[in-house]
Scaffold this motif. Structure first.
Motif, PDB file in Angstrom:
ATOM      1  N   SER A  16      21.663  -5.360  -9.115  1.00 50.14           N
ATOM      2  CA  SER A  16      22.433  -4.245  -9.679  1.00 50.14           C
ATOM      3  C   SER A  16      23.024  -3.324  -8.614  1.00 50.14           C
ATOM      4  CB  SER A  16      21.572  -3.431 -10.648  1.00 50.14           C
ATOM      5  OG  SER A  16      20.460  -2.882  -9.973  1.00 50.14           O
ATOM      6  N   ASP A  46      22.010  -8.998 -12.653  1.00 50.33           N
ATOM      7  CA  ASP A  46      20.620  -8.697 -12.977  1.00 50.33           C
ATOM      8  C   ASP A  46      20.448  -7.248 -13.430  1.00 50.33           C
ATOM      9  OD1 ASP A  46      17.851  -9.287 -13.149  1.00 50.33           O
ATOM     10  OD2 ASP A  46      17.526  -8.312 -11.215  1.00 50.33           O
ATOM     11  N   PHE A  47      19.693  -7.088 -14.494  1.00 49.62           N
ATOM     12  CA  PHE A  47      19.263  -5.768 -14.955  1.00 49.62           C
ATOM     13  C   PHE A  47      17.766  -5.680 -14.676  1.00 49.62           C
ATOM     14  CE2 PHE A  47      23.231  -6.204 -17.062  1.00 49.62           C
ATOM     15  CZ  PHE A  47      23.691  -4.913 -17.273  1.00 49.62           C
ATOM     16  N   PHE A 103      15.947  -1.812 -18.130  1.00 49.78           N
ATOM     17  CA  PHE A 103      16.980  -1.505 -19.115  1.00 49.78           C
ATOM     18  C   PHE A 103      17.645  -0.153 -18.849  1.00 49.78           C
ATOM     19  CE2 PHE A 103      13.501   0.765 -21.041  1.00 49.78           C
ATOM     20  CZ  PHE A 103      14.100   1.826 -21.709  1.00 49.78           C
ATOM     21  N   ASP A 159      18.706   0.815 -15.943  1.00 48.42           N
ATOM     22  CA  ASP A 159      19.617   0.671 -14.806  1.00 48.42           C
ATOM     23  C   ASP A 159      20.969   0.200 -15.322  1.00 48.42           C
ATOM     24  OD1 ASP A 159      21.012   0.003 -12.502  1.00 48.42           O
ATOM     25  OD2 ASP A 159      19.290  -0.928 -11.526  1.00 48.42           O
ATOM     26  N   GLY A 160      21.942   1.096 -15.361  1.00 45.39           N
ATOM     27  CA  GLY A 160      23.254   0.790 -15.925  1.00 45.39           C
ATOM     28  C   GLY A 160      24.284   0.280 -14.936  1.00 45.39           C
ATOM     29  N   GLY A 174      24.754  -2.571 -13.710  1.00 44.61           N
ATOM     30  CA  GLY A 174      25.262  -3.890 -14.065  1.00 44.61           C
ATOM     31  C   GLY A 174      26.492  -3.821 -14.958  1.00 44.61           C
ATOM     32  N   TYR A 175      26.559  -2.799 -15.811  1.00 45.53           N
ATOM     33  CA  TYR A 175      27.740  -2.614 -16.656  1.00 45.53           C
ATOM     34  C   TYR A 175      28.980  -2.410 -15.780  1.00 45.53           C
ATOM     35  CZ  TYR A 175      24.517  -1.618 -20.546  1.00 45.53           C
ATOM     36  OH  TYR A 175      23.538  -1.692 -21.512  1.00 45.53           O
ATOM     37  N   ALA A 234      24.491 -11.598 -18.337  1.00 46.86           N
ATOM     38  CA  ALA A 234      23.471 -10.567 -18.131  1.00 46.86           C
ATOM     39  C   ALA A 234      22.110 -11.248 -18.100  1.00 46.86           C
ATOM     40  CB  ALA A 234      23.513  -9.534 -19.255  1.00 46.86           C
ATOM     41  N   VAL A 240      17.187  -7.523 -20.461  1.00 45.77           N
ATOM     42  CA  VAL A 240      18.297  -7.463 -21.411  1.00 45.77           C
ATOM     43  C   VAL A 240      17.724  -7.300 -22.820  1.00 45.77           C
ATOM     44  CG1 VAL A 240      20.294  -8.701 -22.334  1.00 45.77           C
ATOM     45  CG2 VAL A 240      19.729  -8.868 -19.897  1.00 45.77           C
ATOM     46  N   GLN A 248      21.277  -3.165 -26.099  1.00 44.31           N
ATOM     47  CA  GLN A 248      22.326  -3.102 -25.091  1.00 44.31           C
ATOM     48  C   GLN A 248      23.472  -4.086 -25.321  1.00 44.31           C
ATOM     49  OE1 GLN A 248      19.269  -4.157 -22.170  1.00 44.31           O
ATOM     50  NE2 GLN A 248      20.057  -2.472 -20.925  1.00 44.31           N
TER      51      GLN A 248
END
Length: 176
Positions: free
Chosen positions: A64, A85-86, A89, A91-92, A94-95, A113, A117, A121
């Motif tokens: 991330s 990788d997340f 949950f 940790d944003g 990755g978006y 993702a 996950v 989300q």
């Protein structure tokens, strides 16, 4: 590396539908698995690309905190898929990586993702450009599929809809 240390997706949703996942996932950064196809850490994938540019069945996963430079994006375009990788949950980042890959760098392959996950989300992940979702082990497929269809309209623009709702309404009503 012994292939028994590979992770296999427990539940994969691709393009909104359940799918059998043919890709294994390796989180070890020191050794390249013999099994193909396999998703490996970014550094290992880049090293392998430098040595064997034509090798098939390898794809990278990005932590991330990856800095998505133009040079890295040019390399990733050659990947059959890019997993993000997340680690948690909450940790944003990755978006943002998915959105940058799609919008800024024009990546058209699969963006998956992985990691922590959760069902809650999924709708937002698809809005940011993810088209494959490997659910955490304790998440249920039926709940995930329902969550993907939870909202019929989105107000904000995103990867999946470039116009805001008010812009669509203005266009549909002839600017009135």
């Amino acid at each position: 590396m012994p292939d028994q240390q590979l992770e296999h997706a427990r539940t994969l949703i691709k393009m909104g539908q359940p799918e059998q996942d043919e890709w294994a996932l390796s989180r070890l950064e020191e050794a390249l698995p013999t099994r193909r196809p396999v998703i490996v850490p970014l550094a290992l994938w880049l090293e392998q690309r430098r040595e064997h540019a034509d090798e098939e069945g390898l794809a990278p996963w990005l932590p991330s905190d990856t800095e998505l430079t133009d040079a890295l994006a040019l390399e990733l375009v050659k990947a059959p898929l890019v997993a993000i990788d997340f680690p948690a949950f909450t940790d944003g980042r990755g978006y943002t990586l998915a959105r940058l890959l799609r919008e800024r760098h024009g990546y058209e392959g699969e963006v998956r993702a992985i990691g922590d996950v959760l069902v809650d989300q999924l709708f937002y992940m698809t809005r940011c450009g993810f088209d494959a979702l490997a659910l955490r082990e304790d998440q249920h497929l039926d709940d995930a599929l329902r969550a993907l269809g939870a909202f019929s309209v989105s107000y904000q623009p995103a990867v999946d809809q470039s116009e805001a709702l008010f812009e669509r309404r203005l266009r549909e009503n002839g600017g009135a």
